[in-house]
Write a protein that holds these residues in place. Structure first.
Motif, mmCIF file in Angstrom:
data_model
loop_
_atom_site.group_PDB
_atom_site.id
_atom_site.type_symbol
_atom_site.label_atom_id
_atom_site.label_comp_id
_atom_site.label_asym_id
_atom_site.label_seq_id
_atom_site.Cartn_x
_atom_site.Cartn_y
_atom_site.Cartn_z
ATOM 1 N N HIS A 53 18.316 -28.388 -4.504
ATOM 2 C CA HIS A 53 18.958 -29.702 -4.354
ATOM 3 C C HIS A 53 17.873 -30.772 -4.250
ATOM 4 C CE1 HIS A 53 22.693 -27.530 -3.565
ATOM 5 N NE2 HIS A 53 22.010 -26.785 -2.698
ATOM 6 N N PRO A 54 17.426 -31.316 -5.398
ATOM 7 C CA PRO A 54 16.322 -32.294 -5.390
ATOM 8 C C PRO A 54 16.559 -33.498 -4.481
ATOM 9 C CG PRO A 54 16.822 -31.571 -7.628
ATOM 10 C CD PRO A 54 17.885 -31.001 -6.752
ATOM 11 N N MET A 55 17.831 -33.870 -4.251
ATOM 12 C CA MET A 55 18.101 -35.019 -3.385
ATOM 13 C C MET A 55 17.627 -34.758 -1.945
ATOM 14 S SD MET A 55 19.393 -37.629 -4.912
ATOM 15 C CE MET A 55 20.137 -38.512 -3.549
ATOM 16 N N MET A 56 17.554 -33.472 -1.576
ATOM 17 C CA MET A 56 17.113 -33.129 -0.232
ATOM 18 C C MET A 56 15.672 -33.538 -0.005
ATOM 19 S SD MET A 56 19.616 -31.722 1.452
ATOM 20 C CE MET A 56 18.850 -30.794 2.775
ATOM 21 N N ARG A 57 14.867 -33.562 -1.077
ATOM 22 C CA ARG A 57 13.455 -33.923 -0.927
ATOM 23 C C ARG A 57 13.313 -35.367 -0.450
ATOM 24 N NH1 ARG A 57 12.687 -31.126 -5.879
ATOM 25 N NH2 ARG A 57 12.409 -33.066 -7.030
ATOM 26 N N GLN A 58 14.207 -36.247 -0.917
ATOM 27 C CA GLN A 58 14.167 -37.636 -0.498
ATOM 28 C C GLN A 58 14.556 -37.759 0.981
ATOM 29 O OE1 GLN A 58 16.534 -39.999 -3.130
ATOM 30 N NE2 GLN A 58 15.487 -39.274 -4.985
ATOM 31 N N MET A 59 15.516 -36.926 1.417
ATOM 32 C CA MET A 59 15.954 -36.963 2.806
ATOM 33 C C MET A 59 14.832 -36.503 3.740
ATOM 34 S SD MET A 59 19.851 -35.535 2.528
ATOM 35 C CE MET A 59 20.067 -35.639 4.291
ATOM 36 N N PHE A 60 14.045 -35.498 3.290
ATOM 37 C CA PHE A 60 12.941 -34.998 4.083
ATOM 38 C C PHE A 60 11.653 -35.765 3.867
ATOM 39 C CE2 PHE A 60 15.703 -31.261 4.286
ATOM 40 C CZ PHE A 60 15.562 -30.877 5.611
ATOM 41 N N GLY A 61 11.691 -36.740 2.974
ATOM 42 C CA GLY A 61 10.493 -37.544 2.723
ATOM 43 C C GLY A 61 9.439 -36.809 1.933
ATOM 44 N N LYS A 62 9.850 -35.835 1.079
ATOM 45 C CA LYS A 62 8.897 -35.057 0.310
ATOM 46 C C LYS A 62 9.083 -35.238 -1.185
ATOM 47 C CE LYS A 62 8.418 -31.504 3.835
ATOM 48 N NZ LYS A 62 8.425 -30.048 4.140
ATOM 49 N N GLN B 244 19.607 -48.448 19.789
ATOM 50 C CA GLN B 244 18.666 -48.056 18.738
ATOM 51 C C GLN B 244 17.342 -48.765 18.987
ATOM 52 O OE1 GLN B 244 19.687 -49.141 14.754
ATOM 53 N NE2 GLN B 244 18.289 -47.675 13.806
ATOM 54 N N ASN B 245 16.554 -48.134 19.835
ATOM 55 C CA ASN B 245 15.271 -48.700 20.218
ATOM 56 C C ASN B 245 14.308 -47.551 20.459
ATOM 57 O OD1 ASN B 245 13.362 -49.512 22.642
ATOM 58 N ND2 ASN B 245 13.939 -51.435 21.597
ATOM 59 N N ALA B 246 13.097 -47.661 19.888
ATOM 60 C CA ALA B 246 12.117 -46.579 19.997
ATOM 61 C C ALA B 246 11.757 -46.292 21.451
ATOM 62 C CB ALA B 246 10.860 -46.926 19.198
ATOM 63 N N GLY B 247 11.685 -47.345 22.279
ATOM 64 C CA GLY B 247 11.353 -47.161 23.685
ATOM 65 C C GLY B 247 12.414 -46.367 24.423
ATOM 66 N N GLN C 110 9.325 -42.695 17.419
ATOM 67 C CA GLN C 110 9.057 -43.599 16.299
ATOM 68 C C GLN C 110 9.546 -43.007 14.980
ATOM 69 O OE1 GLN C 110 7.722 -46.782 16.850
ATOM 70 N NE2 GLN C 110 8.564 -46.996 14.784
ATOM 71 N N GLN C 111 9.385 -41.679 14.820
ATOM 72 C CA GLN C 111 9.861 -41.021 13.600
ATOM 73 C C GLN C 111 11.383 -41.105 13.503
ATOM 74 O OE1 GLN C 111 8.269 -37.054 13.883
ATOM 75 N NE2 GLN C 111 6.154 -37.767 13.919
ATOM 76 N N ILE C 112 12.070 -40.892 14.617
ATOM 77 C CA ILE C 112 13.536 -40.990 14.620
ATOM 78 C C ILE C 112 13.970 -42.419 14.322
ATOM 79 C CG2 ILE C 112 15.578 -40.849 16.112
ATOM 80 C CD1 ILE C 112 14.233 -38.490 17.532
ATOM 81 N N GLN C 113 13.264 -43.385 14.905
ATOM 82 C CA GLN C 113 13.573 -44.791 14.662
ATOM 83 C C GLN C 113 13.391 -45.142 13.185
ATOM 84 O OE1 GLN C 113 14.683 -47.036 16.771
ATOM 85 N NE2 GLN C 113 14.348 -48.974 15.697
ATOM 86 N N ASN C 114 12.292 -44.673 12.593
ATOM 87 C CA ASN C 114 12.004 -44.982 11.184
ATOM 88 C C ASN C 114 13.011 -44.338 10.224
ATOM 89 O OD1 ASN C 114 9.776 -46.395 12.058
ATOM 90 N ND2 ASN C 114 8.320 -44.749 11.641
ATOM 91 N N SER C 115 13.612 -43.225 10.641
ATOM 92 C CA SER C 115 14.578 -42.543 9.773
ATOM 93 C C SER C 115 15.957 -43.183 9.825
ATOM 94 C CB SER C 115 14.694 -41.064 10.175
ATOM 95 O OG SER C 115 15.301 -40.945 11.460
ATOM 96 N N GLY C 116 16.124 -44.153 10.725
ATOM 97 C CA GLY C 116 17.415 -44.833 10.843
ATOM 98 C C GLY C 116 18.391 -44.135 11.770
ATOM 99 N N MET C 117 17.915 -43.079 12.443
ATOM 100 C CA MET C 117 18.785 -42.330 13.351
ATOM 101 C C MET C 117 18.668 -42.888 14.776
ATOM 102 S SD MET C 117 20.084 -40.072 11.249
ATOM 103 C CE MET C 117 20.748 -38.675 12.151
ATOM 104 N N GLN C 118 19.647 -42.541 15.617
ATOM 105 C CA GLN C 118 19.631 -42.933 17.019
ATOM 106 C C GLN C 118 20.359 -41.878 17.837
ATOM 107 O OE1 GLN C 118 21.961 -46.614 16.665
ATOM 108 N NE2 GLN C 118 23.565 -45.642 17.911
#
Length: 491
Positions: free
Chosen positions: A481-490, A413-416, A399-407
């Protein structure tokens, strides 16, 4: 009305440390972490008011490197209540008896409140028998505070209050580090305790000190020429605490190397972004996927069993021999002997003459077998519980991978679908890693370590330090690199 509605007014009003509103600068995180560490060491050096100068017997002596704290101080119970409460919640959560959805903000608040309430209850239940039963924390004959005079039960009550306050303090110190610092308070306190034992094991000027022992061997003719080939010489050079401790040194260094290597062994599952062409990544499934932390839970169960044995021995004059036999405060037979962990080479190397008289070789091997079985199977079981309750299982990860837009390339691209791929790796690696850590812990105890650090404690310290290093590196990267915080969700 369900239990949640009935308990909500209490659980939602439990005092809590406020989370930071935004990003906490790295230097500020280090400041909070260092401040809590200094406070921890300060509290471990505050002796309980009213305790007898002799101090009594430390019930958690052999487990102290895991449960942290200091005997006879405000930190008497250490992180024991936190660990015990975690075990109870994991068992209840694993059996789905709580009915809490950790994705629901309301249930998250209830879960955190329930955890704190359980820690407070466990602190009281741990401190009560320590103070009021068995003479483990003997009170002074008389305590004079100004014009007030305390005696007997009054002094014990005062000591209980101090221990209880210390247990609550360590709970909130852990929360401060988790929310405002780097890593977790529990991990920080374990590192502090183990490091202290290791340093004193090397530098102590007593016979137990490694360098001092070698000074005696080299310059006082303790081991004469050729005698090291004898049984006594071998014992002096390799095993004895007052000797060379070469076996303990080798074990300590090997544990460091094995844990660092095991942390780097992983299966990397390739990932690609569904919409951003060229954006790729990897999801690492480490060999020690559940980390070494579940081993605290296994050792805590053993510590509580031995704690119960000590209490029964002190209160039950004619305890049956099959249940437990004690000599000078040490268990030498019965159920509590066979369920006691192997603490050092002297517990099983019968040919050195250190094993208590009357214990047969078959009893020693039975104790080793029980300890090994308990740690290997318990390590695997608690690793599974840990993965499922910390959202590291296949379903939560997918679910975390799905929510991040990765596959996963080559799959829909399906959580199941992602979950099915994760099920090929995570459960198997979790069980293997948990069993391996249990085996390493028993092996380290059997061969001994510098400073007589518990094998599990050494494993924990190395693993937590390694993860702390990784987290610090990540924090520094995001700081630059402040942009990295957005990528990590922090962000």
């Amino acid at each position: 009305m369900g239990w949640k509605e009935a308990a909500e007014p209490v659980l939602t009003r439990m005092p809590t440390v406020t989370r930071p509103d935004g990003h906490v600068p790295f230097k500020k995180k280090l400041g909070w972490t260092a401040g809590i560490l200094v406070l921890y060491f300060f509290l471990t050096n505050i002796t309980l008011l009213g305790i007898h100068p002799q101090g009594g017997e430390d019930l958690f002596g052999q487990f102290r490197s895991i449960l942290a704290g200091e005997h006879g101080s405000l930190m008497q119970v250490g992180i024991g209540p936190i660990v015990t409460a975690s075990i109870v919640l994991q068992l209840l959560g694993g059996a789905n008896l709580l009915g809490l959805d950790t994705d629901d903000p309301r249930d998250q608040v209830l879960y955190q409140g329930l955890q704190k309430l359980l820690v407070i209850v466990m602190t009281a239940l741990t401190a009560l028998p320590m103070v009021f039963a068995g003479g483990f924390l003997p009170p002074a004959d008389v305590l004079q505070l100004g014009s007030l005079t305390f005696v007997g039960t009054q002094i014990q009550t005062l000591m209980f209050i101090q221990i209880f306050i210390g247990g609550v303090l360590i709970l909130y110190m852990d929360e401060v580090v988790s929310k405002w610092g780097v890593g977790s308070g529990v991990g920080l306190f374990i590192i502090a305790g183990v490091s202290q034992l290791l340093v004193s094991g090397f530098l102590s000027m007593s016979d137990e000190g490694f360098f001092y022992s070698w000074y005696q061997i080299l310059f006082t003719n303790e081991v004469t020429a050729g005698s090291w080939l004898s049984r006594e010489g071998f014992n002096t050079l390799f095993i004895a605490d007052g000797g060379g401790q070469l076996l303990a040194l080798a074990t300590t260094l090997l544990i460091f190397g094995i844990v660092v290597y095991a942390e780097s062994v992983r299966v990397e599952i390739p990932l690609s972004h569904a919409r951003v062409k060229g954006a790729r990544g990897r999801f690492p499934v480490k060999l020690i996927y559940a980390s070494v932390l579940p081993m605290i839970l296994v050792r805590a169960v053993q510590a509580n069993i031995q704690f119960m044995g000590q209490i029964l021995n002190s209160q039950w004059a004619n305890m049956p021999a099959w249940l437990g036999e004690y000599s000078d405060g040490q268990v030498v037979g019965g159920f509590f002997y066979y369920t006691a962990p192997i603490y050092s080479p002297n517990d099983w190397m019968w040919w050195t003459g250190q094993v208590p008289a009357g214990i047969e070789v078959w009893q020693i091997f039975l104790r080793i077998s029980v300890d090994l079985t308990f740690m290997v199977i318990g390590g695997a079981i608690f690793a599974i519980f840990w993965v499922e309750t910390t959202n590291m299982g296949p379903k939560a990860t997918a679910q975390q991978i799905q929510n991040s837009g990765m596959q996963i390339p080559g799959f829909r691209q399906n959580a199941g679908v992602v979950e099915k791929v994760m099920e090929r790796y995570i459960p198997q690696v979790t069980v293997i890693g948990g069993a391996l850590v249990g085996l390493l812990a028993v092996w380290a105890n059997m061969l001994g370590t510098i400073g007589a650090v518990d094998g599990t404690g050494l494993l924990l310290a190395v693993s937590i330090t390694y993860k702390l290093y990784e987290e610090i590196a990540e924090e520094q990267l995001m700081e630059m690199h402040p942009m990295m915080r957005q990528m990590f969700g922090k962000g």
